[in-house]
Design a protein around this motif. Structure first.
Motif, mmCIF file in Angstrom:
data_model
loop_
_atom_site.group_PDB
_atom_site.id
_atom_site.type_symbol
_atom_site.label_atom_id
_atom_site.label_comp_id
_atom_site.label_asym_id
_atom_site.label_seq_id
_atom_site.Cartn_x
_atom_site.Cartn_y
_atom_site.Cartn_z
ATOM 1 N N ARG A 56 1.069 -1.131 -0.080
ATOM 2 C CA ARG A 56 -0.044 0.011 -0.076
ATOM 3 C C ARG A 56 0.833 1.136 -0.019
ATOM 4 O O ARG A 56 1.852 1.252 1.033
ATOM 5 C CB ARG A 56 -0.764 0.069 1.185
ATOM 6 C CG ARG A 56 -1.627 1.381 1.443
ATOM 7 C CD ARG A 56 -2.716 1.218 2.487
ATOM 8 N NE ARG A 56 -3.231 2.675 2.623
ATOM 9 C CZ ARG A 56 -4.311 2.957 3.297
ATOM 10 N NH1 ARG A 56 -4.693 2.002 3.957
ATOM 11 N NH2 ARG A 56 -4.645 4.054 3.053
ATOM 12 N N THR A 74 -1.157 4.368 9.746
ATOM 13 C CA THR A 74 -1.719 3.818 8.494
ATOM 14 C C THR A 74 -1.049 2.442 8.389
ATOM 15 O O THR A 74 -2.126 1.226 7.938
ATOM 16 C CB THR A 74 -1.608 4.482 7.222
ATOM 17 O OG1 THR A 74 -1.928 5.889 7.407
ATOM 18 C CG2 THR A 74 -2.415 3.761 6.041
ATOM 19 N N THR A 78 -3.855 -0.746 8.394
ATOM 20 C CA THR A 78 -3.887 -1.814 7.156
ATOM 21 C C THR A 78 -3.457 -2.967 7.448
ATOM 22 O O THR A 78 -4.230 -4.011 7.045
ATOM 23 C CB THR A 78 -3.042 -1.101 6.150
ATOM 24 O OG1 THR A 78 -3.246 0.209 5.933
ATOM 25 C CG2 THR A 78 -3.272 -1.757 4.780
#
Ligand code: NAI
Length: 249
Positions: A56, A74, A78
């Motif tokens: 990502r 994040t 994630t």
């Protein structure tokens, strides 16, 4: 095929950072790819996914505290954790001796190359502490171990990264977190191409400073990154590993 490890790489849109992200993914890690250059960073993440991996992209400027906090958050949101981090984002800065260096040029290099590594380390260590394990690799330089008369800010920032690496390694060795630095010699990336554009005649003399007789490749640095991130290097911490074709001999 991705395993459960999660890796984060800054400056992963190009050069050593991209090669490290690709190599960690090929080794099975799920990778958070980060850069200020969104197009390039997205491209690295796509390359990983096209090769069957999991990645990502997260836009983050390592000099901005809020970006770095959001980047690590994040990764956790994630993928549920963070096992290895490669603090790679860096710039070469203006080439000039210290007597001709502007404060603005100095500050820019220190902000990205040193404060950026500090901010990343702090957030990465916080999440690794909660799990009791982790491996962090800071990309320094051979100019973290010797001087470069035309790169005072770069040389100072990379010496400081080596010192910061040792400080962090000592502080968290008993907590299961290892922190090491890699000191590459000249590696053929956009950074070196920019230096060669300014002094096209310099390539031969730069190559000659590497006893192996050539510049390094990003993949050769990435191989060291993968090893330092893996359990194979489980007894290695606070180390500065030269990947330099003999430059420091
Ligand atoms: P590069 O210029 O090819 O790639 C650097 C990447 O960092 C770029 O994608 C750029 O967008 C990103 N970046 C720049 N500022 C950023 C910021 N504020 N926040 C987030 N990302 C940012 O450089 P290269 O050659 O791949 O260098 C990577 C690291 O390796 C740097 O820390 C550099 O100092 C170090 N290094 C490189 C050597 C070489 O010969 N190429 C030798 C020794 C060390």
């Amino acid at each position: 095929m991705p395993d459960n490890r999660v890796a984060l790489v800054t400056g992963a849109g190009a050069g050593i950072g991209r090669a490290s992200a690709l190599a960690l993914a090929a080794d099975g890690a799920r990778v958070v790819v980060s850069d200020i250059a969104s197009g390039n960073g997205e491209e690295t993440a796509s390359m990983i996914r096209e090769a069957g991996g999991d990645a990502r992209f997260v836009h983050a400027d390592v000099t901005r505290e809020s970006d770095v906090v959001a980047l690590v958050a994040t990764a956790i949101d994630t993928y549920g954790g963070l096992d290895c981090a490669v603090n790679n984002a860096g710039i070469e800065g203006t080439l000039a001796p210290v007597g001709n260096y502007s404060l603005a040029d100095w500050q820019q290099v220190i902000d990205i190359n040193l404060t950026g590594v500090f901010l990343c380390l702090r957030e990465e260590i916080a999440v690794m502490l909660s799990r009791g394990s982790g491996s962090i690799v800071n990309i320094a330089s051979v100019y973290g171990l010797r001087g470069s008369s035309r790169s005072p800010a770069y040389t100072a920032s990379k010496h400081a990264v080596v010192g910061l690496t040792k400080s962090a390694a000592g502080a968290y060795a008993t907590e299961g977190i290892r922190v090491n630095a890699i000191c590459p010699g000249f590696i053929r990336t956009a950074m070196v191409e920019r230096v060669l554009e300014l002094s096209p005649d310099a390539e031969e003399s730069i190559v000659a400073r590497h006893p192996i007789g050539r510049l390094g490749t990003p993949e050769e640095v990435a191989a060291a990154v993968v090893w330092l991130c893996s359990d194979e290097s489980g007894f290695v911490t606070g180390h500065t590993l030269a990947v330099d074709g003999g430059f420091l001999i």
